[in-house]
Write an enzyme that holds these catalytic residues in place. Sequence first.
Site, PDB file in Angstrom:
ATOM      1  N   VAL A  72       0.843  -1.199   0.000  1.00 48.24           N
ATOM      2  CA  VAL A  72       0.000   0.000   0.000  1.00 48.24           C
ATOM      3  C   VAL A  72       0.876   1.247   0.000  1.00 48.24           C
ATOM      4  CG1 VAL A  72      -1.642   1.346   1.371  1.00 48.24           C
ATOM      5  CG2 VAL A  72      -1.916  -1.132   1.192  1.00 48.24           C
ATOM      6  N   CYS A  73       0.468   2.240  -0.801  1.00 49.88           N
ATOM      7  CA  CYS A  73       1.101   3.558  -0.761  1.00 49.88           C
ATOM      8  C   CYS A  73       0.014   4.605  -0.963  1.00 49.88           C
ATOM      9  CB  CYS A  73       2.206   3.680  -1.801  1.00 49.88           C
ATOM     10  SG  CYS A  73       1.618   3.704  -3.513  1.00 49.88           S
ATOM     11  N   ALA A  74       0.411   5.844  -1.188  1.00 44.27           N
ATOM     12  CA  ALA A  74      -0.569   6.925  -1.292  1.00 44.27           C
ATOM     13  C   ALA A  74      -1.383   6.846  -2.573  1.00 44.27           C
ATOM     14  CB  ALA A  74       0.131   8.282  -1.185  1.00 44.27           C
ATOM     15  N   GLU A  76      -0.441   4.555  -5.529  1.00 43.05           N
ATOM     16  CA  GLU A  76      -0.206   3.225  -6.103  1.00 43.05           C
ATOM     17  C   GLU A  76       1.152   3.069  -6.755  1.00 43.05           C
ATOM     18  OE1 GLU A  76      -1.712   2.597 -10.706  1.00 43.05           O
ATOM     19  OE2 GLU A  76      -3.161   2.127  -9.151  1.00 43.05           O
ATOM     20  N   MET A 100      -4.074   4.757  -1.220  1.00 44.01           N
ATOM     21  CA  MET A 100      -4.923   5.230  -0.131  1.00 44.01           C
ATOM     22  C   MET A 100      -5.957   6.238  -0.614  1.00 44.01           C
ATOM     23  SD  MET A 100      -4.210   3.571   2.635  1.00 44.01           S
ATOM     24  CE  MET A 100      -4.900   4.568   3.967  1.00 44.01           C
TER      25      MET A 100
END
Length: 375
Positions: A72-74, A76, A100
């Site tokens: 997971v990141c901000a 993708e 996110m």
Amino acid sequence: MSLTPMTAQELAKKVIEKENLFILDVRNEAAFEDWKVEGAHFEYLNIPYFDLLDGVEDILAQLPTDKEILVVCAKENSSIMIGEMLADVGVNASYLSGGMKAWSEHLEPIKVADLDNGGELYQFVRLGKGCLSYMVISGRDAVVIDSARMTEPYLTLAKEKGVSITHVLDTHLHADHISGGRTIAEQTGAHYWLPAKDAEYVTFSYKPIEDGAQIQVGASQIEIQALYTPGHTIGSTSFIVDDAYLLTGDILFIDSIGRPDLAGKAEDWVADLRHSLYQIYKDISADLLVLPAHFMLVDELNEDGSVAKKLGVLLKKNHGLNVDDEQTFRSMVTDHLPPQPNAYQDIRQTNLGKKDPSKEEQREMEIGPNRCAVR
């Protein structure tokens, strides 16, 4: 090994069904500590992506071999990069499609109840933000309450059910998220309703929700009379649906109560908050099912993913409803407030119609958890 995407909808299913999942969150530590994907049986490892640019070999021992792994990141991009590095060394993983930001915007519609005369009540659970909104369907009509700015899920459900959205209501002027109420009204021709005392400075036309108002939706009726419940805002209004369901907005939650300070009025509004909770709510039927506008913890989800509890249960178990001493209550509410919601002043101005941010600016304004409750 190959890297596969996981959509926000697929992730929502895992949260609701309480599945096991291992999340490798590659955002920076502050972002992770502030806000993450919550799940009852989720495990986490937070390693910023820039610490992995030289390779992922050093973290392999910390990754499970018996659980699904989601990176997971901000937005993708970083999770794709790290996910591909994991795949290159033989680790099977997925990445959260859209990151996110996509998680923050996903709405999961859950049927709460069948109403009298063939009606239905749906709750839209925004798992990534802790926001809850509603659709009441009766006959060929529907009303949407406390809409998120992502309007498509409401329009889609209305189309699937063959109904027209005729009314859109907000329980109050929101400060933690941008309301989609006006947008839905423009898209459908519905009437947009807002509590008059919260709408003093709005720049658009609306229908005022006043004491004594009743809105007919097909064969169901939303009654507002005697449920003016100020305290979170000066105009906060609760709705009773079919004499069985109490939509409390941001006044009463499952495990907490609403904060009175988002317009800078904590000391002024705490008395209103106590009156709404300790007088108005205690004078109505304890059998009403409370449906709030927010939840704080994933533990508040029922087995079907909904967030709801009988008022009588909350009157006994919700700490905010069981502080006998008025001064102790005042201190609890005003002395231990959590940080303000992200960009809440800009969000309030947007909901008043005084700002018109772009779609991307709206996304940025809403990033992070809701903070509408007294901790």
